[in-house]
Design a protein around this motif. Structure first.
Motif, mmCIF file in Angstrom:
data_model
loop_
_atom_site.group_PDB
_atom_site.id
_atom_site.type_symbol
_atom_site.label_atom_id
_atom_site.label_comp_id
_atom_site.label_asym_id
_atom_site.label_seq_id
_atom_site.Cartn_x
_atom_site.Cartn_y
_atom_site.Cartn_z
ATOM 1 N N ASN A 62 23.101 0.524 -8.885
ATOM 2 C CA ASN A 62 24.271 0.061 -8.136
ATOM 3 C C ASN A 62 24.225 0.410 -6.653
ATOM 4 O OD1 ASN A 62 25.457 -1.136 -10.442
ATOM 5 N ND2 ASN A 62 26.105 0.897 -11.102
ATOM 6 N N SER A 63 23.080 0.843 -6.159
ATOM 7 C CA SER A 63 22.920 1.065 -4.722
ATOM 8 C C SER A 63 22.754 -0.278 -4.023
ATOM 9 C CB SER A 63 21.673 1.897 -4.417
ATOM 10 O OG SER A 63 21.795 3.217 -4.862
ATOM 11 N N LYS A 64 23.382 -0.393 -2.859
ATOM 12 C CA LYS A 64 23.107 -1.527 -1.976
ATOM 13 C C LYS A 64 22.029 -1.041 -1.024
ATOM 14 C CE LYS A 64 27.620 -3.634 -2.261
ATOM 15 N NZ LYS A 64 28.849 -4.002 -1.545
ATOM 16 N N VAL A 65 20.997 -1.854 -0.877
ATOM 17 C CA VAL A 65 19.820 -1.441 -0.113
ATOM 18 C C VAL A 65 19.450 -2.525 0.882
ATOM 19 C CG1 VAL A 65 17.432 -0.666 -0.297
ATOM 20 C CG2 VAL A 65 18.997 -0.267 -2.188
ATOM 21 N N ARG A 66 19.179 -2.115 2.112
ATOM 22 C CA ARG A 66 18.648 -3.032 3.118
ATOM 23 C C ARG A 66 17.203 -2.622 3.337
ATOM 24 N NH1 ARG A 66 18.911 -3.031 8.789
ATOM 25 N NH2 ARG A 66 20.309 -1.258 8.658
ATOM 26 N N ILE A 99 10.637 -5.477 -7.603
ATOM 27 C CA ILE A 99 11.197 -4.827 -6.416
ATOM 28 C C ILE A 99 12.235 -3.765 -6.791
ATOM 29 C CG2 ILE A 99 13.010 -6.519 -5.960
ATOM 30 C CD1 ILE A 99 12.290 -6.144 -2.959
ATOM 31 N N GLY A 100 12.971 -3.989 -7.872
ATOM 32 C CA GLY A 100 13.937 -2.990 -8.343
ATOM 33 C C GLY A 100 13.230 -1.731 -8.805
ATOM 34 N N THR A 101 12.170 -1.920 -9.576
ATOM 35 C CA THR A 101 11.369 -0.787 -10.048
ATOM 36 C C THR A 101 10.729 -0.054 -8.874
ATOM 37 O OG1 THR A 101 10.916 -1.917 -12.145
ATOM 38 C CG2 THR A 101 9.425 -0.135 -11.533
ATOM 39 N N ALA A 102 10.305 -0.802 -7.870
ATOM 40 C CA ALA A 102 9.648 -0.193 -6.705
ATOM 41 C C ALA A 102 10.605 0.690 -5.915
ATOM 42 C CB ALA A 102 9.090 -1.280 -5.798
ATOM 43 N N LEU A 103 11.849 0.280 -5.776
ATOM 44 C CA LEU A 103 12.788 0.971 -4.890
ATOM 45 C C LEU A 103 13.516 2.148 -5.521
ATOM 46 C CD1 LEU A 103 14.323 -2.160 -3.147
ATOM 47 C CD2 LEU A 103 12.706 -0.518 -2.150
ATOM 48 N N ILE A 104 13.724 2.114 -6.831
ATOM 49 C CA ILE A 104 14.541 3.134 -7.481
ATOM 50 C C ILE A 104 13.998 4.541 -7.214
ATOM 51 C CG2 ILE A 104 13.349 3.074 -9.727
ATOM 52 C CD1 ILE A 104 17.126 3.170 -9.470
ATOM 53 N N GLY A 105 14.890 5.422 -6.795
ATOM 54 C CA GLY A 105 14.528 6.822 -6.597
ATOM 55 C C GLY A 105 13.965 7.171 -5.236
ATOM 56 N N PHE A 106 13.721 6.173 -4.378
ATOM 57 C CA PHE A 106 13.186 6.453 -3.048
ATOM 58 C C PHE A 106 14.298 6.529 -2.012
ATOM 59 C CE2 PHE A 106 9.233 5.120 -5.058
ATOM 60 C CZ PHE A 106 8.362 6.070 -4.560
ATOM 61 N N ARG A 107 14.000 7.130 -0.875
ATOM 62 C CA ARG A 107 14.984 7.416 0.165
ATOM 63 C C ARG A 107 14.936 6.440 1.332
ATOM 64 N NH1 ARG A 107 17.021 12.635 0.274
ATOM 65 N NH2 ARG A 107 16.121 13.982 -1.290
ATOM 66 N N GLU A 108 16.055 6.409 2.002
ATOM 67 C CA GLU A 108 16.161 5.683 3.262
ATOM 68 C C GLU A 108 15.050 6.175 4.193
ATOM 69 O OE1 GLU A 108 19.670 6.027 6.333
ATOM 70 O OE2 GLU A 108 20.365 5.072 4.467
ATOM 71 N N GLY A 109 14.358 5.243 4.833
ATOM 72 C CA GLY A 109 13.281 5.591 5.764
ATOM 73 C C GLY A 109 11.903 5.603 5.135
ATOM 74 N N GLN A 110 11.824 5.631 3.813
ATOM 75 C CA GLN A 110 10.514 5.664 3.166
ATOM 76 C C GLN A 110 9.909 4.272 3.089
ATOM 77 O OE1 GLN A 110 11.471 7.985 -0.518
ATOM 78 N NE2 GLN A 110 9.646 9.114 0.098
ATOM 79 N N SER A 118 3.955 -12.182 -5.611
ATOM 80 C CA SER A 118 3.143 -12.790 -4.556
ATOM 81 C C SER A 118 2.032 -11.872 -4.039
ATOM 82 C CB SER A 118 4.049 -13.219 -3.392
ATOM 83 O OG SER A 118 4.708 -12.095 -2.848
ATOM 84 N N GLY A 119 1.817 -10.736 -4.691
ATOM 85 C CA GLY A 119 0.777 -9.796 -4.268
ATOM 86 C C GLY A 119 1.370 -8.435 -3.954
ATOM 87 N N HIS A 120 0.605 -7.591 -3.273
ATOM 88 C CA HIS A 120 1.110 -6.276 -2.884
ATOM 89 C C HIS A 120 1.942 -6.402 -1.613
ATOM 90 C CE1 HIS A 120 -1.887 -4.745 -5.722
ATOM 91 N NE2 HIS A 120 -1.092 -3.691 -5.789
ATOM 92 N N LYS A 121 3.081 -5.750 -1.601
ATOM 93 C CA LYS A 121 3.971 -5.754 -0.440
ATOM 94 C C LYS A 121 4.319 -4.321 -0.089
ATOM 95 C CE LYS A 121 5.032 -10.212 -0.025
ATOM 96 N NZ LYS A 121 4.815 -10.987 1.131
ATOM 97 N N THR A 122 4.557 -4.095 1.185
ATOM 98 C CA THR A 122 5.062 -2.814 1.637
ATOM 99 C C THR A 122 6.445 -3.053 2.215
ATOM 100 O OG1 THR A 122 2.836 -2.019 2.134
ATOM 101 C CG2 THR A 122 4.667 -0.831 3.142
ATOM 102 N N PHE A 123 7.396 -2.292 1.724
ATOM 103 C CA PHE A 123 8.780 -2.377 2.156
ATOM 104 C C PHE A 123 9.176 -1.073 2.821
ATOM 105 C CE2 PHE A 123 8.355 -4.719 -1.839
ATOM 106 C CZ PHE A 123 8.840 -5.973 -1.491
ATOM 107 N N THR A 124 10.003 -1.148 3.838
ATOM 108 C CA THR A 124 10.617 0.034 4.425
ATOM 109 C C THR A 124 12.092 0.001 4.054
ATOM 110 O OG1 THR A 124 9.080 0.047 6.281
ATOM 111 C CG2 THR A 124 11.121 1.291 6.558
#
Length: 137
Positions: A62-66, A99-110, A118-124
């Motif tokens: 339930n986090s909103k993430v940009r 993308i949900g699995t990738a983001l869960i548990g990580f912090r702002e700025g990481q 579509s392949g490997h992606k890097t998100f900030t």
């Protein structure tokens, strides 16, 4: 905030809900096995904390993430939810989606690198908004 390499932080309630969901879904064969295995692997790496101790800048259910894609410098805002609440039109992304699995548990700025369709992606992770005043899960 300082990047803590490969340190995932999860609320105990989120962890219990996700494990329960994964166990139930596997019995009913209603999920993509690879995504389930990847999420399970991520959950095993997590540090579990009480709800009161959950850092406000960490992505949970339930986090909103940009986020910003590093390759195209595009920003998007989404909310991480359980699969039954996913709705792409409302920008609610399932925890079972890559993308949900990738983001869960990580912090702002990481920066988070993950395999997506579509392949490997890097998100900030630019911003995390948590509001647990209502139902936390």
């Amino acid at each position: 905030m300082k990047k803590i390499k490969d340190t995932l932080v999860l609320r105990q309630d989120d962890y219990a809900l996700l494990i329960s969901y994964l166990n139930h879904a596997r019995r009913n064969s209603s999920i993509d096995r690879q995504n389930a295995d990847e999420l399970t692997a991520e959950l095993k790496k997590a540090t579990l904390v009480d709800n009161a101790d959950f850092p406000p800048d960490v992505v949970g259910l339930n986090s909103k993430v940009r986020i910003k894609t590093d390759d195209k410098n595009e920003e998007m805002e989404l909310m991480i939810v359980t699969p039954d609440k996913a709705n792409i039109k409302e920008k609610k992304i399932s925890i079972m989606a890559p993308i949900g699995t990738a983001l869960i548990g990580f912090r702002e700025g990481q920066k988070v690198k993950w395999k997506v369709p579509s392949g490997h992606k890097t998100f900030t992770i630019l911003n995390v908004m948590n509001d647990y005043s209502g139902n936390p899960a």
